[in-house]
Structures are given as structure tokens and as C-alpha cells.
Design a protein around this motif. Structure first.
Motif, PDB file in Angstrom:
ATOM      1  N   LEU A 159       0.749  -1.271  -0.048  1.00  0.00           N
ATOM      2  CA  LEU A 159      -0.090  -0.073   0.022  1.00  0.00           C
ATOM      3  C   LEU A 159       0.788   1.160   0.004  1.00  0.00           C
ATOM      4  CD1 LEU A 159      -3.024  -0.777   2.334  1.00  0.00           C
ATOM      5  CD2 LEU A 159      -2.908  -0.617  -0.371  1.00  0.00           C
ATOM      6  N   PRO A 160       1.874   1.482   0.931  1.00  0.00           N
ATOM      7  CA  PRO A 160       2.570   2.624   0.837  1.00  0.00           C
ATOM      8  C   PRO A 160       3.194   2.657  -0.396  1.00  0.00           C
ATOM      9  CG  PRO A 160       2.914   1.444   2.965  1.00  0.00           C
ATOM     10  CD  PRO A 160       2.236   0.519   1.946  1.00  0.00           C
TER      11      PRO A 160
ATOM     12  N   ARG B  21     -10.219  -5.562  -6.812  1.00  0.00           N
ATOM     13  CA  ARG B  21      -9.590  -6.888  -6.779  1.00  0.00           C
ATOM     14  C   ARG B  21      -8.364  -6.874  -5.740  1.00  0.00           C
ATOM     15  NH1 ARG B  21     -10.977 -11.860  -8.690  1.00  0.00           N
ATOM     16  NH2 ARG B  21      -8.821 -12.241  -9.073  1.00  0.00           N
ATOM     17  N   GLY B  22      -7.538  -5.859  -6.074  1.00  0.00           N
ATOM     18  CA  GLY B  22      -6.198  -5.889  -5.230  1.00  0.00           C
ATOM     19  C   GLY B  22      -6.583  -5.505  -3.721  1.00  0.00           C
ATOM     20  N   PHE B  23      -7.517  -4.701  -3.467  1.00  0.00           N
ATOM     21  CA  PHE B  23      -7.974  -4.346  -1.984  1.00  0.00           C
ATOM     22  C   PHE B  23      -8.821  -5.429  -1.643  1.00  0.00           C
ATOM     23  CE2 PHE B  23      -7.150   0.501  -3.449  1.00  0.00           C
ATOM     24  CZ  PHE B  23      -6.125   0.426  -2.653  1.00  0.00           C
ATOM     25  N   GLU B  24      -9.570  -6.082  -2.121  1.00  0.00           N
ATOM     26  CA  GLU B  24     -10.281  -7.360  -1.577  1.00  0.00           C
ATOM     27  C   GLU B  24      -9.422  -8.139  -1.076  1.00  0.00           C
ATOM     28  OE1 GLU B  24     -14.522  -7.209  -3.770  1.00  0.00           O
ATOM     29  OE2 GLU B  24     -12.901  -8.494  -4.685  1.00  0.00           O
TER      30      GLU B  24
ATOM     31  N   LEU C  79       2.559   5.855  -3.117  1.00  0.00           N
ATOM     32  CA  LEU C  79       3.841   6.879  -3.331  1.00  0.00           C
ATOM     33  C   LEU C  79       4.006   6.803  -4.966  1.00  0.00           C
ATOM     34  CD1 LEU C  79       5.848   8.346  -1.930  1.00  0.00           C
ATOM     35  CD2 LEU C  79       7.284   6.254  -2.130  1.00  0.00           C
ATOM     36  N   LEU C  80       3.708   5.549  -5.441  1.00  0.00           N
ATOM     37  CA  LEU C  80       3.731   5.739  -7.078  1.00  0.00           C
ATOM     38  C   LEU C  80       2.881   6.673  -7.697  1.00  0.00           C
ATOM     39  CD1 LEU C  80       4.881   1.838  -7.707  1.00  0.00           C
ATOM     40  CD2 LEU C  80       6.143   3.916  -8.013  1.00  0.00           C
ATOM     41  N   LEU C  81       1.467   6.414  -7.115  1.00  0.00           N
ATOM     42  CA  LEU C  81       0.530   7.147  -7.714  1.00  0.00           C
ATOM     43  C   LEU C  81       0.675   8.603  -7.033  1.00  0.00           C
ATOM     44  CD1 LEU C  81      -2.696   5.191  -6.570  1.00  0.00           C
ATOM     45  CD2 LEU C  81      -1.875   5.685  -9.111  1.00  0.00           C
TER      46      LEU C  81
END
Length: 172
Positions: free
Chosen positions: A6-7, A159-162, A11-13
Motif C-alpha cells: 500500500l505505501p 480486486r487488489g484491495f479485496e 507513493l507511485l500514484l
């Protein structure tokens, strides 16, 4: 490795938003202002699919980072990011959570952020742009840009957050 996902994503976004603005040819859209809020839209998806607490914590951290790097007044994004994530979490408690609702709640969150930033800047006389000019020059183009981003990224984010939320539940 999971705890760095997540960090690193945020950070990339954060970096991608500034690169997007830098490499987007401004003259191709006339005098319209397109503001990428990819980081914030992703924070809203985190709040919706992982949980209110994580969403608000990351929103506060990256809101403060956003204020420090881009804004001369510290506190605008530091307040608005977590507050709008909190509102999104409350809305999602009432409404059934699916990808279409998450898309519209995130787009509404981006709209609230843009309107809030404009109003604060107008109140402290950072901008003298009247509201209708703001709506036509910045608000609508920003919503279109971020709506397009959400159309492309909504399913992978969901999908990633689930998966991340499921991994967090397994760790407990």
C-alpha cells in the motif's frame, strides 16, 4: 512484502500525478485545467474495500505529504482527504457495496475535494476565479479525467484491495 504494497502503491500514484501533469500537453485542452486525483480516488477505494481506519490513516498521511510538497498552506488536503474518506465510509455503510457504487462514490469524493479546495482557496483569497468559471475550466474536466481513470482502474483496485483485506483478516 505485503505490508509495503500500500505505501508503495500510494507513493507511485503520488509521483505519477505530478508526472502526468508535467507531461500532459496543456495546450491540447485549450484553457481547461485537468487535475489528476488518482491518489485520492485510490484512497477512496481503499476506504471502501479495506476499511475506514486504514483509509483515513493513509488519507491523513498522504494529505499531509500533498500539502507539504504542493501547497503553501498546510492543512487543506490534510483535512479534506481523511474527512472525505470518512464520509465515503459512512455512505458505504448505507449503500450496498459494489463496483458501480464505489465508482460513483469515488467520483463524488473527487468532486467534493475539488469543490472544497476551491472554496478554501477562494475564502483565503488565493484564487479570484468565480464559481462558474471554476466549474467550466477546472471542475468538469477534472471529473472527466478522474472518471476515465476510475473506469480503467476500478476493477484492478477492487480486486487488489479485496485480496489485501482478506490477507489482513487471515493475519488476525
Amino acid at each position: 512484502m505485503r505490508k509495503f504494497f500500500l505505501p508503495l502503491l500510494f507513493l507511485l500514484l503520488f509521483i505519477f500525478e505530478s508526472l502526468f501533469v508535467q507531461f500532459l500537453p496543456a495546450e491540447s485542452f485549450g484553457n481547461r485545467i485537468l487535475v489528476p486525483r488518482f491518489l485520492f480516488a485510490t484512497l477512496l477505494f481503499l476506504t471502501i474495500y479495506v476499511g475506514k481506519n486504514q483509509g483515513i490513516i493513509y488519507a491523513a498521511i498522504f494529505g499531509l505529504l500533498f500539502d507539504i510538497v504542493y501547497v503553501e498552506i498546510i492543512g487543506i488536503y490534510f483535512f479534506l482527504f481523511p474527512f472525505i474518506c470518512y464520509l465515503a465510509a459512512k455512505v458505504m455503510q448505507v449503500i450496498q457495496s459494489n463496483i458501480v457504487v464505489a465508482f460513483f462514490v469515488s467520483l463524488l469524493g473527487v468532486a467534493l475535494l475539488e469543490a472544497g479546495v476551491y472554496e478554501i482557496n477562494y475564502l483565503i483569497h488565493v484564487t479570484n476565479l468565480d464559481f462558474m468559471s471554476f466549474v467550466n475550466l477546472r471542475f468538469y474536466p477534472t471529473l472527466i479525467l478522474n472518471g476515465t481513470f476510475l473506469l480503467i482502474a476500478a476493477y484492478p483496485l477492487k480486486r487488489g484491495f479485496e485480496k489485501h483485506a482478506e490477507a489482513l483478516r487471515e493475519d488476525l
